[in-house]
Design a protein around this motif. Structure first.
Motif, short mmCIF file in Angstrom:
data_model
loop_
_atom_site.label_atom_id
_atom_site.label_comp_id
_atom_site.label_asym_id
_atom_site.label_seq_id
_atom_site.Cartn_x
_atom_site.Cartn_y
_atom_site.Cartn_z
N LEU A 140 0.84 -1.20 0.00
CA LEU A 140 0.00 0.00 0.00
C LEU A 140 0.87 1.25 0.00
CD1 LEU A 140 -2.60 1.61 0.22
CD2 LEU A 140 -2.59 1.19 2.69
N SER A 141 1.93 1.25 0.80
CA SER A 141 2.84 2.40 0.84
C SER A 141 3.47 2.66 -0.52
CB SER A 141 3.94 2.14 1.88
OG SER A 141 3.38 1.89 3.16
N LEU A 142 3.88 1.58 -1.20
CA LEU A 142 4.46 1.72 -2.53
C LEU A 142 3.44 2.28 -3.51
CD1 LEU A 142 6.47 -1.63 -2.80
CD2 LEU A 142 7.38 0.64 -2.30
N PHE A 143 2.20 1.78 -3.43
CA PHE A 143 1.15 2.25 -4.34
C PHE A 143 0.86 3.72 -4.13
CE2 PHE A 143 -0.35 -2.17 -5.33
CZ PHE A 143 -0.37 -2.01 -6.71
N VAL A 144 0.86 4.18 -2.89
CA VAL A 144 0.58 5.60 -2.61
C VAL A 144 1.67 6.48 -3.23
CG1 VAL A 144 0.36 7.35 -0.81
CG2 VAL A 144 -0.74 5.13 -0.52
N VAL A 145 2.93 6.04 -3.10
CA VAL A 145 4.03 6.82 -3.70
C VAL A 145 3.94 6.78 -5.22
CG1 VAL A 145 6.53 7.04 -3.91
CG2 VAL A 145 5.53 6.40 -1.71
N TRP A 146 3.69 5.61 -5.77
CA TRP A 146 3.57 5.50 -7.24
C TRP A 146 2.40 6.33 -7.75
CZ3 TRP A 146 4.21 -0.49 -6.79
CH2 TRP A 146 5.58 -0.80 -6.70
N LEU A 213 3.14 12.69 2.79
CA LEU A 213 4.41 11.97 2.79
C LEU A 213 4.85 11.63 1.37
CD1 LEU A 213 4.12 9.37 5.71
CD2 LEU A 213 5.36 11.54 5.70
N ALA A 214 3.88 11.20 0.56
CA ALA A 214 4.20 10.81 -0.81
C ALA A 214 4.78 11.97 -1.61
CB ALA A 214 2.96 10.24 -1.49
N GLY A 242 12.30 0.03 -21.96
CA GLY A 242 11.20 0.97 -21.97
C GLY A 242 11.16 1.88 -20.76
N HIS A 243 11.98 1.60 -19.75
CA HIS A 243 11.94 2.39 -18.52
C HIS A 243 13.28 3.05 -18.19
CE1 HIS A 243 7.93 1.28 -16.83
NE2 HIS A 243 8.10 0.24 -17.62
N GLY A 244 14.34 2.61 -18.80
CA GLY A 244 15.66 3.12 -18.44
C GLY A 244 16.31 2.25 -17.39
N GLY A 245 16.76 2.87 -16.30
CA GLY A 245 17.46 2.12 -15.27
C GLY A 245 16.61 1.85 -14.05
N LEU A 246 17.15 1.04 -13.15
CA LEU A 246 16.44 0.72 -11.92
C LEU A 246 16.29 1.96 -11.03
CD1 LEU A 246 15.15 -1.67 -10.49
CD2 LEU A 246 17.36 -2.19 -9.45
N LEU A 247 17.32 2.80 -11.01
CA LEU A 247 17.22 4.04 -10.24
C LEU A 247 16.10 4.93 -10.75
CD1 LEU A 247 20.85 5.32 -9.47
CD2 LEU A 247 19.03 4.87 -7.83
N ASP A 248 15.85 4.90 -12.05
CA ASP A 248 14.78 5.70 -12.62
C ASP A 248 13.42 5.27 -12.09
OD1 ASP A 248 16.55 7.18 -14.22
OD2 ASP A 248 16.53 5.62 -15.76
N ARG A 249 13.32 4.02 -11.63
CA ARG A 249 12.05 3.49 -11.13
C ARG A 249 11.93 3.63 -9.60
NH1 ARG A 249 11.25 4.29 -15.22
NH2 ARG A 249 9.84 5.63 -14.07
N VAL A 250 13.05 3.70 -8.90
CA VAL A 250 12.97 3.75 -7.43
C VAL A 250 13.33 5.11 -6.86
CG1 VAL A 250 13.54 1.29 -7.30
CG2 VAL A 250 15.36 2.97 -7.00
N ASP A 251 13.72 6.07 -7.71
CA ASP A 251 14.16 7.37 -7.18
C ASP A 251 13.10 8.03 -6.30
OD1 ASP A 251 12.42 7.96 -9.25
OD2 ASP A 251 13.82 9.20 -10.39
N SER A 252 11.84 7.89 -6.69
CA SER A 252 10.76 8.51 -5.90
C SER A 252 10.53 7.81 -4.56
CB SER A 252 9.46 8.52 -6.70
OG SER A 252 9.06 7.20 -7.04
#
Length: 269
Positions: A140-146, A213-214, A242-252
Motif C-alpha cells: 500500500l505504501s508503494l502504491f501511494v508513492v507511485w 508523505l508521498a 522501456g523504462h531506463g534504469g532501476l534508479l529511474d524506477r525507485v528514485d521517488s
C-alpha cells in the motif's frame, strides 16, 4: 515503446508481489540487496565513473553497506539518516534551480558517499519494513508513492501550466503535483478501507498524512534528474526495457518509503 513499458512494469509488479506475498524474509532481503547492487552500479555512472570494474566494486560496496546498516538495526540511525538525506536532496535541488542550473556538484567523491548513505538507508529500511510490518502495508505504501508519479503525469499533461523546477526537470508542473497528491489520497483511502488496519487516527486523516508523505517522493525524483543532467545522461542505465534504469524506477521511493516506515509505526494501534 509503450508496449515495452507495460510488459516491463507488469513483470516487475508480479516479481515484487510474488516475493512479498509468497516468498519469505530471506528471499525479500536477497532481492533488495541485489537491486541495491544494481542501483549502486548505476549511481556510479551518475558520478561519471566510466570504469565498469569500479562501478561493480561500488555496487558491491553499497549492497554491503545496506546489509551492515540493517544488521545494526537502529531505528534512531535510520531516522537521522532519512532526515539528513531528505535535507541534502531538497537543498541541492533548490540551489540548482535557483542558480538556473549553474551550480554543479563537481566532486565525484561527494556523490559517491551520498549514494552509499541514500541506498544503504533505503534498502535496509525496505528489508525491515517487511519484517516488522506486513506485505500488504508495504505494498500500500508503494502504491501511494507511485500514485504521485501517475497522477502527476496525467494531470501535468492535461492541466500543466506552471513549471515546478524548470532547470532540474522541465516536464514537471505544479498542477501535476496537485493531481498526484489527489490520486495518492484516493489510493490511500481505498487501500486503508480494504486492509482495515486498527489505527490511532481516522482513515481520512491517515490518508491525508500519506498523501503529504508521498509528496516527498518528488525530491528523490528531482534529485536523480539533477544528477543525470550533470552527467549528461537521459536514463541511469538501460537495464529495464522501456523504462531506463532501476534508479529511474525507485528514485521517488528513496526518501518516501523510509518516512512511511516511521509513520506506520506511529499510527498503528
Amino acid at each position: 515503446m509503450l508496449m515495452q513499458r507495460v510488459i516491463t512494469a507488469s513483470l516487475l509488479f508480479f516479481l515484487v508481489g510474488g516475493l512479498l506475498f509468497y516468498g519469505n524474509d530471506q528471499a525479500w532481503a536477497f532481492f533488495v540487496l541485489l537491486a541495491t547492487f544494481l542501483c549502486g552500479w548505476e549511481w556510479a555512472g551518475l558520478a561519471r565513473i566510466q570504469s565498469q570494474a569500479t562501478r561493480v566494486v561500488y555496487g558491491a560496496l553499497v549492497a554491503s553497506a545496506a546489509g551492515l546498516v540493517f544488521s545494526i538495526n537502529s531505528p534512531l540511525l535510520w531516522l537521522w539518516l532519512t532526515l539528513v538525506i531528505m535535507a541534502v536532496m531538497a537543498t541541492m535541488v533548490m540551489i540548482y534551480q535557483w542558480s538556473a542550473g549553474q551550480y554543479l556538484v563537481k566532486s565525484k567523491a561527494a556523490i559517491l558517499v551520498l549514494g552509499v548513505l541514500v541506498l544503504a538507508n533505503f534498502a535496509s529500511i525496505l528489508i525491515e519494513f517487511l519484517s516488522v510490518l506486513s506485505s500488504a502495508i508495504l505494498l500500500l505504501s508503494l502504491f501511494v508513492v507511485w500514485a504521485i508519479d501517475t497522477g502527476a503525469y496525467f494531470a501535468g499533461r492535461r492541466f500543466g501550466r506552471r513549471k515546478l523546477a524548470v532547470h532540474v526537470s522541465p516536464g514537471k508542473t505544479w498542477e501535476g503535483v496537485y493531481g498526484g497528491a489527489l490520486l495518492a489520497f484516493v489510493i490511500a483511502v481505498i487501500g486503508l478501507n480494504w486492509l482495515q488496519p486498527v489505527l490511532q487516527l481516522s482513515y481520512g486523516s491517515v490518508a491525508l498524512i500519506f498523501s503529504g508523505l508521498a509528496l516527498f517522493s518528488i525530491f528523490g525524483d528531482l534529485f536523480e534528474s539533477l544528477l543525470k543532467r550533470q552527467a549528461d545522461l537521459k536514463d541511469s542505465s538501460q537495464l529495464l526495457p522501456g523504462h531506463g534504469g532501476l534508479l529511474d524506477r525507485v528514485d521517488s521511493l528513496l526518501v518516501a518509503v523510509p518516512m512511511f516506515f516511521f509513520v506506520w509505526q506511529w499510527i498503528l494501534a
